[in-house]
Write a protein that holds these residues in place. Structure first.
Motif, PDB file in Angstrom:
ATOM      1  N   MET A   1       0.900  -0.596  -0.165  1.00 42.27           N
ATOM      2  CA  MET A   1       0.336   0.060  -0.143  1.00 42.27           C
ATOM      3  C   MET A   1       0.556   1.168   0.316  1.00 42.27           C
ATOM      4  O   MET A   1       0.402   1.786  -0.291  1.00 42.27           O
ATOM      5  CB  MET A   1      -1.103   0.296   1.003  1.00 42.27           C
ATOM      6  N   LYS A   2       2.033   1.070   1.079  1.00 40.80           N
ATOM      7  CA  LYS A   2       2.823   2.548   0.490  1.00 40.80           C
ATOM      8  C   LYS A   2       3.651   2.857  -1.047  1.00 40.80           C
ATOM      9  O   LYS A   2       3.642   4.193  -0.826  1.00 40.80           O
ATOM     10  CB  LYS A   2       3.863   1.569   1.530  1.00 40.80           C
ATOM     11  N   MET A   3       3.847   1.183  -1.049  1.00 45.48           N
ATOM     12  CA  MET A   3       4.442   2.193  -2.794  1.00 45.48           C
ATOM     13  C   MET A   3       3.314   2.263  -3.445  1.00 45.48           C
ATOM     14  O   MET A   3       3.554   3.636  -4.329  1.00 45.48           O
ATOM     15  CB  MET A   3       4.901   0.796  -3.141  1.00 45.48           C
ATOM     16  N   PHE A   4       2.661   1.881  -3.403  1.00 43.56           N
ATOM     17  CA  PHE A   4       0.928   2.310  -4.209  1.00 43.56           C
ATOM     18  C   PHE A   4       1.133   4.014  -4.214  1.00 43.56           C
ATOM     19  O   PHE A   4       1.276   4.415  -4.631  1.00 43.56           O
ATOM     20  CB  PHE A   4      -0.287   1.648  -4.250  1.00 43.56           C
ATOM     21  N   MET A   5       0.981   4.415  -2.663  1.00 42.97           N
ATOM     22  CA  MET A   5       0.491   5.359  -2.521  1.00 42.97           C
ATOM     23  C   MET A   5       2.164   6.236  -2.895  1.00 42.97           C
ATOM     24  O   MET A   5       1.910   7.461  -3.394  1.00 42.97           O
ATOM     25  CB  MET A   5       0.205   6.064  -1.310  1.00 42.97           C
ATOM     26  N   LEU A   6       3.050   5.736  -2.903  1.00 43.35           N
ATOM     27  CA  LEU A   6       4.322   6.968  -3.474  1.00 43.35           C
ATOM     28  C   LEU A   6       3.877   7.129  -4.586  1.00 43.35           C
ATOM     29  O   LEU A   6       3.795   8.067  -5.212  1.00 43.35           O
ATOM     30  CB  LEU A   6       5.820   6.095  -2.944  1.00 43.35           C
ATOM     31  N   PHE A   8       1.552   7.028  -6.746  1.00 42.49           N
ATOM     32  CA  PHE A   8       0.255   7.567  -6.789  1.00 42.49           C
ATOM     33  C   PHE A   8       1.081   9.253  -7.158  1.00 42.49           C
ATOM     34  O   PHE A   8       0.588   9.904  -7.948  1.00 42.49           O
ATOM     35  CB  PHE A   8      -0.516   7.776  -6.152  1.00 42.49           C
ATOM     36  N   PHE A   9       1.803   9.478  -6.000  1.00 44.29           N
ATOM     37  CA  PHE A   9       2.419  11.224  -5.348  1.00 44.29           C
ATOM     38  C   PHE A   9       2.603  11.531  -6.390  1.00 44.29           C
ATOM     39  O   PHE A   9       2.702  12.551  -6.871  1.00 44.29           O
ATOM     40  CB  PHE A   9       2.196  11.388  -3.769  1.00 44.29           C
ATOM     41  N   CYS A  10       3.951  10.273  -7.053  1.00 46.09           N
ATOM     42  CA  CYS A  10       4.784  10.791  -7.937  1.00 46.09           C
ATOM     43  C   CYS A  10       4.510  10.978  -9.015  1.00 46.09           C
ATOM     44  O   CYS A  10       4.352  11.939  -9.780  1.00 46.09           O
ATOM     45  CB  CYS A  10       5.978   9.261  -7.845  1.00 46.09           C
ATOM     46  N   ILE A  11       3.390  10.205  -9.363  1.00 51.39           N
ATOM     47  CA  ILE A  11       2.476  10.100 -10.944  1.00 51.39           C
ATOM     48  C   ILE A  11       2.136  11.937 -10.624  1.00 51.39           C
ATOM     49  O   ILE A  11       2.071  12.343 -11.881  1.00 51.39           O
ATOM     50  CB  ILE A  11       1.891   9.375 -11.465  1.00 51.39           C
ATOM     51  N   VAL A  12       0.878  11.878  -9.876  1.00 56.53           N
ATOM     52  CA  VAL A  12       0.514  12.945  -9.834  1.00 56.53           C
ATOM     53  C   VAL A  12       1.274  14.920  -9.775  1.00 56.53           C
ATOM     54  O   VAL A  12       1.072  15.612 -10.494  1.00 56.53           O
ATOM     55  CB  VAL A  12      -0.554  13.300  -8.633  1.00 56.53           C
ATOM     56  N   ALA A  13       2.811  14.538  -8.759  1.00 58.32           N
ATOM     57  CA  ALA A  13       3.483  15.631  -9.299  1.00 58.32           C
ATOM     58  C   ALA A  13       3.745  15.708 -10.398  1.00 58.32           C
ATOM     59  O   ALA A  13       3.917  16.796 -10.865  1.00 58.32           O
ATOM     60  CB  ALA A  13       4.266  15.469  -8.144  1.00 58.32           C
ATOM     61  N   LEU A  14       4.008  14.794 -11.189  1.00 60.70           N
ATOM     62  CA  LEU A  14       4.862  14.791 -13.037  1.00 60.70           C
ATOM     63  C   LEU A  14       3.431  15.240 -13.532  1.00 60.70           C
ATOM     64  O   LEU A  14       4.565  16.201 -14.078  1.00 60.70           O
ATOM     65  CB  LEU A  14       4.887  13.310 -13.039  1.00 60.70           C
ATOM     66  N   MET A  15       2.732  14.652 -13.203  1.00 59.33           N
ATOM     67  CA  MET A  15       1.760  15.544 -14.133  1.00 59.33           C
ATOM     68  C   MET A  15       1.538  17.187 -14.008  1.00 59.33           C
ATOM     69  O   MET A  15       1.638  18.135 -14.403  1.00 59.33           O
ATOM     70  CB  MET A  15       0.120  14.884 -14.210  1.00 59.33           C
ATOM     71  N   PHE A  16       1.545  17.422 -12.355  1.00 55.47           N
ATOM     72  CA  PHE A  16       1.522  18.567 -12.309  1.00 55.47           C
ATOM     73  C   PHE A  16       2.388  19.744 -13.046  1.00 55.47           C
ATOM     74  O   PHE A  16       3.140  20.883 -13.275  1.00 55.47           O
ATOM     75  CB  PHE A  16       1.538  18.877 -10.618  1.00 55.47           C
ATOM     76  N   ILE A  17       3.898  19.042 -12.833  1.00 58.51           N
ATOM     77  CA  ILE A  17       4.962  20.178 -13.129  1.00 58.51           C
ATOM     78  C   ILE A  17       4.551  19.538 -14.577  1.00 58.51           C
ATOM     79  O   ILE A  17       5.282  20.995 -15.404  1.00 58.51           O
ATOM     80  CB  ILE A  17       5.798  19.266 -12.787  1.00 58.51           C
ATOM     81  N   SER A  18       4.399  19.119 -15.735  1.00 58.53           N
ATOM     82  CA  SER A  18       3.890  18.795 -17.326  1.00 58.53           C
ATOM     83  C   SER A  18       3.247  20.278 -17.518  1.00 58.53           C
ATOM     84  O   SER A  18       3.601  19.995 -18.629  1.00 58.53           O
ATOM     85  CB  SER A  18       3.625  17.254 -17.237  1.00 58.53           C
ATOM     86  N   VAL A  19       2.026  19.691 -16.298  1.00 56.50           N
ATOM     87  CA  VAL A  19       0.684  21.556 -16.997  1.00 56.50           C
ATOM     88  C   VAL A  19       1.254  22.314 -17.016  1.00 56.50           C
ATOM     89  O   VAL A  19       1.428  23.268 -17.864  1.00 56.50           O
ATOM     90  CB  VAL A  19      -0.356  20.698 -16.403  1.00 56.50           C
ATOM     91  N   LEU A  20       1.812  23.301 -15.668  1.00 54.17           N
ATOM     92  CA  LEU A  20       3.048  23.361 -16.056  1.00 54.17           C
ATOM     93  C   LEU A  20       4.292  24.475 -16.643  1.00 54.17           C
ATOM     94  O   LEU A  20       4.659  25.503 -17.682  1.00 54.17           O
ATOM     95  CB  LEU A  20       3.963  23.938 -13.903  1.00 54.17           C
ATOM     96  N   ALA A  21       4.773  23.139 -16.720  1.00 57.88           N
ATOM     97  CA  ALA A  21       6.144  23.352 -18.342  1.00 57.88           C
ATOM     98  C   ALA A  21       5.523  23.447 -19.549  1.00 57.88           C
ATOM     99  O   ALA A  21       5.444  24.010 -20.372  1.00 57.88           O
ATOM    100  CB  ALA A  21       6.538  22.202 -18.589  1.00 57.88           C
ATOM    101  N   GLY A  22       3.692  22.785 -19.599  1.00 56.75           N
ATOM    102  CA  GLY A  22       3.209  23.413 -20.945  1.00 56.75           C
ATOM    103  C   GLY A  22       2.748  24.586 -21.016  1.00 56.75           C
ATOM    104  O   GLY A  22       2.854  25.139 -22.520  1.00 56.75           O
ATOM    105  N   MET A  23       1.265  25.178 -20.261  1.00 56.59           N
ATOM    106  CA  MET A  23       1.983  26.716 -20.466  1.00 56.59           C
ATOM    107  C   MET A  23       2.393  27.268 -20.900  1.00 56.59           C
ATOM    108  O   MET A  23       2.477  28.076 -21.495  1.00 56.59           O
ATOM    109  CB  MET A  23       1.375  26.840 -18.948  1.00 56.59           C
ATOM    110  N   GLN A  24       3.848  27.065 -20.029  1.00 59.55           N
ATOM    111  CA  GLN A  24       5.306  28.071 -20.586  1.00 59.55           C
ATOM    112  C   GLN A  24       5.405  27.986 -21.488  1.00 59.55           C
ATOM    113  O   GLN A  24       5.584  28.958 -22.464  1.00 59.55           O
ATOM    114  CB  GLN A  24       6.262  27.850 -19.492  1.00 59.55           C
ATOM    115  N   LEU A  25       5.338  26.644 -21.911  1.00 59.56           N
ATOM    116  CA  LEU A  25       6.114  26.927 -23.292  1.00 59.56           C
ATOM    117  C   LEU A  25       4.718  27.049 -24.867  1.00 59.56           C
ATOM    118  O   LEU A  25       5.176  27.647 -25.452  1.00 59.56           O
ATOM    119  CB  LEU A  25       6.059  25.309 -23.607  1.00 59.56           C
ATOM    120  N   ALA A  26       3.423  27.044 -24.349  1.00 57.36           N
ATOM    121  CA  ALA A  26       2.458  28.049 -24.779  1.00 57.36           C
ATOM    122  C   ALA A  26       2.823  29.050 -24.631  1.00 57.36           C
ATOM    123  O   ALA A  26       2.242  29.697 -26.483  1.00 57.36           O
ATOM    124  CB  ALA A  26       1.323  27.547 -24.001  1.00 57.36           C
TER     125      ALA A  26
END
Length: 108
Positions: A1-6, A8-26
Motif C-alpha cells: 500500500m505504501k508503494m502504491f501511494m508513493l 500515485f503521488f509521484c505520478i500526480v506531481a509529474l503531471m502537475f509539473i508537466s501541465v505547468l511546463a506546457g503552459m509556459q511553452l505555450a
C-alpha cells in the motif's frame, strides 16, 4: 500500500509539473509566433496592487470590489430560487434524518 501511494503521488506531481511546463511553452510559443514584443499584449488575468486598492483585470475588463458588491446586492434583491439547490437540501435532510433513526435503532 505504501508503494502504491508513493507511485500515485509521484505520478500526480509529474503531471502537475508537466501541465505547468506546457503552459509556459505555450506562452513562449505565442510570443515567438508574434515575432515582436507588443506592449498591448494583455495577459488573461492581471492583478495590480498599489497599496490602498487592489485592481484586477480579467480578459481586458477591469474588476473592482465595488462591482462585486453591486452584483451581490442585486442577487440578494432578486433572491433567485434554484430548484436543484432546494432539492439537494431536502435530500440531505432526509438522508440525515434516516441515518439518525437507523443509528438510534441500532444502538438501542
Amino acid at each position: 500500500m505504501k508503494m502504491f501511494m508513493l507511485k500515485f503521488f509521484c505520478i500526480v506531481a509529474l503531471m502537475f509539473i508537466s501541465v505547468l511546463a506546457g503552459m509556459q511553452l505555450a506562452n513562449d510559443g505565442i510570443h515567438k509566433m508574434k515575432g515582436y514584443d507588443d506592449p498591448n499584449f494583455q495577459n488573461a488575468v492581471a492583478i495590480n496592487d498599489n497599496g490602498q486598492q487592489v485592481k484586477a483585470t480579467f480578459l481586458g475588463n477591469e474588476i473592482s470590489s465595488h462591482d462585486l458588491d453591486e452584483k451581490k446586492k442585486k442577487l440578494e434583491e432578486i433572491s433567485a430560487f434554484n430548484v436543484f439547490s432546494s432539492m439537494g437540501k431536502k435530500i440531505s435532510e432526509g438522508v440525515s434524518h434516516a441515518s439518525e433513526t437507523l443509528i438510534n435503532l441500532i444502538t438501542e
